[in-house]
Design an enzyme around this catalytic site. Structure first.
Site, mmCIF file in Angstrom:
data_model
loop_
_atom_site.group_PDB
_atom_site.id
_atom_site.type_symbol
_atom_site.label_atom_id
_atom_site.label_comp_id
_atom_site.label_asym_id
_atom_site.label_seq_id
_atom_site.Cartn_x
_atom_site.Cartn_y
_atom_site.Cartn_z
ATOM 1 N N SER A 5 0.801 -1.229 0.000
ATOM 2 C CA SER A 5 0.000 0.000 0.000
ATOM 3 C C SER A 5 0.831 1.277 0.000
ATOM 4 C CB SER A 5 -0.959 0.009 1.196
ATOM 5 O OG SER A 5 -0.243 0.155 2.401
ATOM 6 N N LYS B 23 0.604 4.841 6.810
ATOM 7 C CA LYS B 23 0.132 5.608 5.657
ATOM 8 C C LYS B 23 0.751 6.993 5.713
ATOM 9 C CE LYS B 23 -2.880 2.293 4.682
ATOM 10 N NZ LYS B 23 -2.714 1.404 3.505
#
Length: 393
Positions: free
Chosen positions: A52, A154
């Protein structure tokens, strides 16, 4: 009053020498205690398990995360086996008991979470009231206390109070175009004159996520019946592919405006958003007041019900009730952040499960100290030497 030392007597007790086993136990206790304190106060080690954050962070990157930058948070769940997170090593047996829950405090840090920071945090939707709702997007979710929810990494793209929107994959805040990460990865259609040697063309050029195009890729690709591939890569590597004489053209892939993507946050029919066309919305900030319109209820009801410590809250349709009475407005009690992965078309992030509360923040990713390629070309390339001790930007 003067105090005199008592004279020594002939019955003095000699200090007993510790046995080897006792010294070993003392050494282990000291080592574990030191490791726990370092891991809690200063920094923790993590490994990247998924794609990701590619191409900024790769699967197999081992990194250190600073807890000092944003301030170390005190434990909420004290009944836990040291140096474990959710389960006992190598088992599915819980490593903690939730019989006692302490209030959380955060020690002073160097800074607040800034736009562009790569942040480790506890996944909010492992809340007991939310994990089942999001199990379709994130399989195998289980409820955990706030400090023991799964660690996610993230990039912060939205700070408290920011008015956000995403247009054709580009993030904007407060009307300004946000700087994209240098190694951000997008999705491209690569038109070729025929089948190619995928390893030589893609993998040897640093592209590891590629598939031959089929109609199953759906909206966002204009092919004109051309043969080609869907690849996830950086803009720089996409340009490099144009140098091959069998590449006819390269087109970035974006979902069209008004195409409603399923399972996106918030799960409502009030918005027709997708991962490339998202918003506008405002990231909640401590002290920010809102009117509870149907749109705001859809965006913020989970925060009000699950993350702010409110009691007796119900969400019924597009209304929020507390103690059985409808509330028309709300003032947020803490800051929130909007997080996205750098692999913009392959990241389960805030676009799919919502905002990250400040009390879920763990720390800032600082540098990669080891990187092991899980699928190398030849054994000699198992370690990515160029990534060792590289700073995370």
């Amino acid at each position: 009053m003067e105090i005199k030392e008592l004279p020594k007597t002939g019955n003095a007790v000699k200090k007993r020498k510790k046995s080897g086993f006792r010294e070993w136990i003392d050494s282990v206790v000291f080592a574990v205690t030191a490791a726990v304190l370092i891991r809690w106060i200063f920094f923790s080690a993590f490994v990247i398990p998924s794609s990701s954050m590619e191409n900024s962070l790769l699967v197999g990157d081992y990194l250190f995360v600073s807890r000092l930058h944003y301030g170390t948070a005190t434990p909420v769940t004290p009944l836990q086996i040291p140096l474990t997170h959710q389960t006992i090593w190598g088992t599915s047996i819980p490593s903690y008991l939730d019989w006692i829950s302490l209030p959380q405090f955060r020690l002073p840090g160097f800074s607040e979470v800034k736009r562009g920071d790569v942040v480790v945090f506890n996944l909010p939707v492992e809340h007991p009231d939310l994990f089942e709702k999001y199990s379709t997007v994130l399989p195998d979710l289980k409820p955990h206390p706030v400090d023991l929810r799964t660690n996610y990494i993230k990039r912060c793209v939205g700070q408290p109070g920011d008015r956000m929107t995403i247009s054709n994959g580009q993030v904007y805040y407060n009307g300004k175009k946000e700087a994209n990460p240098a190694r951000m990865q997008g999705e491209y259609f690569v038109s070729t004159s025929g089948a190619i040697n995928e390893v030589n063309v893609f993998k040897k050029n640093g592209i590891i996520d590629y598939n031959q195009f089929t109609e199953n890729f759906g909206d966002g690709v204009t092919t004109n019946d051309e043969f080609g591939y869907i690849v996830k890569t950086t803009a720089e590597l996409a340009e490099k592919l144009k140098e091959f004489d069998f590449v006819k053209r390269i087109e970035p892939v974006f979902m069209p405006v008004q195409y409603k993507e399923p399972y996106l946050f918030p799960q409502t029919n009030l918005f027709s958003w997708n991962k490339d066309q998202y918003g506008p919305f405002v990231v909640p900030a401590k002290g920010m007041k809102i009117n509870l319109t149907p749109q705001n209820v859809a965006l913020y009801s989970e925060i009000i019900k699950s993350y702010e410590g409110n009691e007796n809250v119900q969400v019924i349709g597009n209304r929020i009730l507390q103690n059985g009475e409808v509330i028309g407005g709300y003032t947020f009690k803490q800051d929130y952040y909007f997080m996205m992965g750098d692999n913009r078309h392959n990241s389960a992030d805030s676009r799919y499960w919502g905002f990250v509360p400040k009390d879920h923040i763990v720390g800032k990713a600082i540098f990669v100290w080891m990187s092991i390629d899980p699928d190398p070309i030849g054994f000699i390339n198992k370690i990515r030497w160029d990534r060792l001790f590289s700073v995370i930007n």
